[in-house]
Enzyme design. Structure first.
Site, PDB file in Angstrom:
ATOM      1  N   LYS A  53      35.191 -42.571  -8.097  1.00 46.71           N
ATOM      2  CA  LYS A  53      35.297 -42.017  -6.729  1.00 46.71           C
ATOM      3  C   LYS A  53      36.532 -41.131  -6.609  1.00 46.71           C
ATOM      4  CE  LYS A  53      32.821 -45.933  -4.733  1.00 46.71           C
ATOM      5  NZ  LYS A  53      32.862 -47.241  -4.070  1.00 46.71           N
ATOM      6  N   GLN A  97      37.410 -50.973  -1.517  1.00 48.95           N
ATOM      7  CA  GLN A  97      36.372 -51.384  -2.471  1.00 48.95           C
ATOM      8  C   GLN A  97      36.053 -52.869  -2.285  1.00 48.95           C
ATOM      9  OE1 GLN A  97      34.661 -49.321  -4.314  1.00 48.95           O
ATOM     10  NE2 GLN A  97      33.492 -50.789  -5.523  1.00 48.95           N
ATOM     11  N   ASP A 120      32.706 -45.545   4.526  1.00 47.41           N
ATOM     12  CA  ASP A 120      31.697 -46.477   4.005  1.00 47.41           C
ATOM     13  C   ASP A 120      30.629 -46.778   5.058  1.00 47.41           C
ATOM     14  OD1 ASP A 120      31.665 -47.447   1.425  1.00 47.41           O
ATOM     15  OD2 ASP A 120      33.328 -48.842   1.755  1.00 47.41           O
TER      16      ASP A 120
HETATM   17  N1  GUN Z   1      31.213 -52.175  -3.813  1.00 47.54           N
HETATM   18  C1  GUN Z   1      30.002 -51.829  -4.334  1.00 47.54           C
HETATM   19  N2  GUN Z   1      29.515 -50.739  -3.701  1.00 47.54           N
HETATM   20  C2  GUN Z   1      30.423 -50.388  -2.763  1.00 47.54           C
HETATM   21  C3  GUN Z   1      30.472 -49.343  -1.785  1.00 47.54           C
HETATM   22  O1  GUN Z   1      29.568 -48.513  -1.643  1.00 47.54           O
HETATM   23  N3  GUN Z   1      31.575 -49.353  -1.002  1.00 47.54           N
HETATM   24  C4  GUN Z   1      32.559 -50.275  -1.120  1.00 47.54           C
HETATM   25  N4  GUN Z   1      33.597 -50.193  -0.290  1.00 47.54           N
HETATM   26  N5  GUN Z   1      32.549 -51.248  -2.010  1.00 47.54           N
HETATM   27  C5  GUN Z   1      31.476 -51.303  -2.830  1.00 47.54           C
END
Ligand code: GUN
Length: 294
Positions: A53, A97, A120
């Site tokens: 990311k 995350q 998110d």
């Molecule tokens: N953990 C697995 N997928 C995601 C996501 O799309 N966003 C976040 N914040 N954590 C994750």
């Protein structure tokens, strides 16, 4: 043989558009979108996702910062970082995350992020907008939004008359995915760990979306011939055929089997995964855009 839905190309197209828009935003407003990614602890899979990311944010020309915090951080330390990021004018998007270590209250942390920086789409304000059919004034969760674009490649934007099943009911994916399908006029079922007769539910639908976290659970006899099958799972499994101790990534769908029955199917990797990152970049750009700027 099913059509293999190419998330890599679709994701790359979105990234190209975002990158162009960033150049325009810089020229017109002398600022670039800022994304802060927060990771707690040392889970290797989470670190790999977060690194991807942060890398993509830089590639898009964003101001990209990553906060890597030790697993023993306290709730109040984490909340004060969120408060600092909320009031930082250079930060437009904040992503924490998940999952967080057990001693932290993940829900409180997510709800502490300002809704307008919640890239998110997990804040109740954004989740509520999706649930009430407002897909324009808030931020839509990245994986469901990206999955929807892949489904629309096959079926167009109006899913009237089509039956869909989402397996999984998480706030991050299953619930918002079902809402997006409903909003596009599909007839939607949601299945989960307490559901019975999953294969027979699955065989009824035109669009099957699997997000369970169980390697290759969806088999050929779960799939209605010609259906569209979307695999949201990313599971690391042993791959002795590649050598001793080697591993590989597989989805929640048995790709080889299902590709022989389905009309279209997403691969893992190269399906939904690249769309998640692309939609995160798109959400961050939208969060950074001055109000009223298309
Ligand atoms: N953990 C697995 N997928 C995601 C996501 O799309 N966003 C976040 N914040 N954590 C994750």
């Amino acid at each position: 043989m099913a059509l293999i839905i190419d998330g890599k190309t679709a994701g790359a197209d979105i990234i190209a558009n975002v990158t162009n828009a960033v150049l325009k935003l810089e020229a017109s407003h002398q600022r670039k979108p800022g994304l802060a990614v927060v990771i707690v602890g040392d889970d290797p899979a989470s670190h790999a996702y977060v690194a991807a990311k942060s890398r993509m944010a830089k590639k898009c020309g964003f101001h990209s910062v990553q906060h890597t915090l030790p697993a023993n951080i306290t709730q109040s330390e984490l909340l004060s970082l969120i408060a600092r990021l909320n009031s930082d004018p250079e930060i437009d998007g904040i992503l924490v995350q998940l999952p967080l270590p057990k001693h932290l209250n993940g829900e409180k942390v997510i709800q502490a992020v300002l809704p307008e920086k919640d890239v998110d789409g997990l804040h109740v304000v954004n989740a509520g907008k999706v649930a009430t059919g407002d897909l324009t004034t808030g931020l839509v969760p990245c994986t469901p939004a990206g999955t929807m674009l892949l489904i629309q490649q096959i079926h167009g934007s109006d899913l009237s008359g089509l039956n869909a099943l989402v397996i999984g009911r998480s706030n991050l994916f299953g619930r918002p995915m079902a809402q997006l399908l409903l909003n596009a006029n599909a007839t939607v079922m949601i299945a989960h760990s307490k559901s019975r007769n999953l294969p027979s539910l699955a065989r009824q639908v035109d669009i099957l979306v699997a997000a369970v976290g169980r390697p290759q659970m969806v088999r050929a006899d779960w799939v209605k011939p010609g259906a569209t099958v979307i695999d949201v799972g990313i599971n690391r499994v042993a791959a002795p055929e590649k050598g001793e101790g080697k591993t590989k990534l597989v989805g929640d769908v048995d790709f080889e089997e299902v590709a022989a029955v389905a009309g279209a199917v997403t691969p893992v990797p190269g399906g939904v995964g690249p769309m998640t990152i692309a939609m995160l970049m798109a959400n961050t750009l939208n969060a950074a855009r001055p109000k009223g700027c298309a």
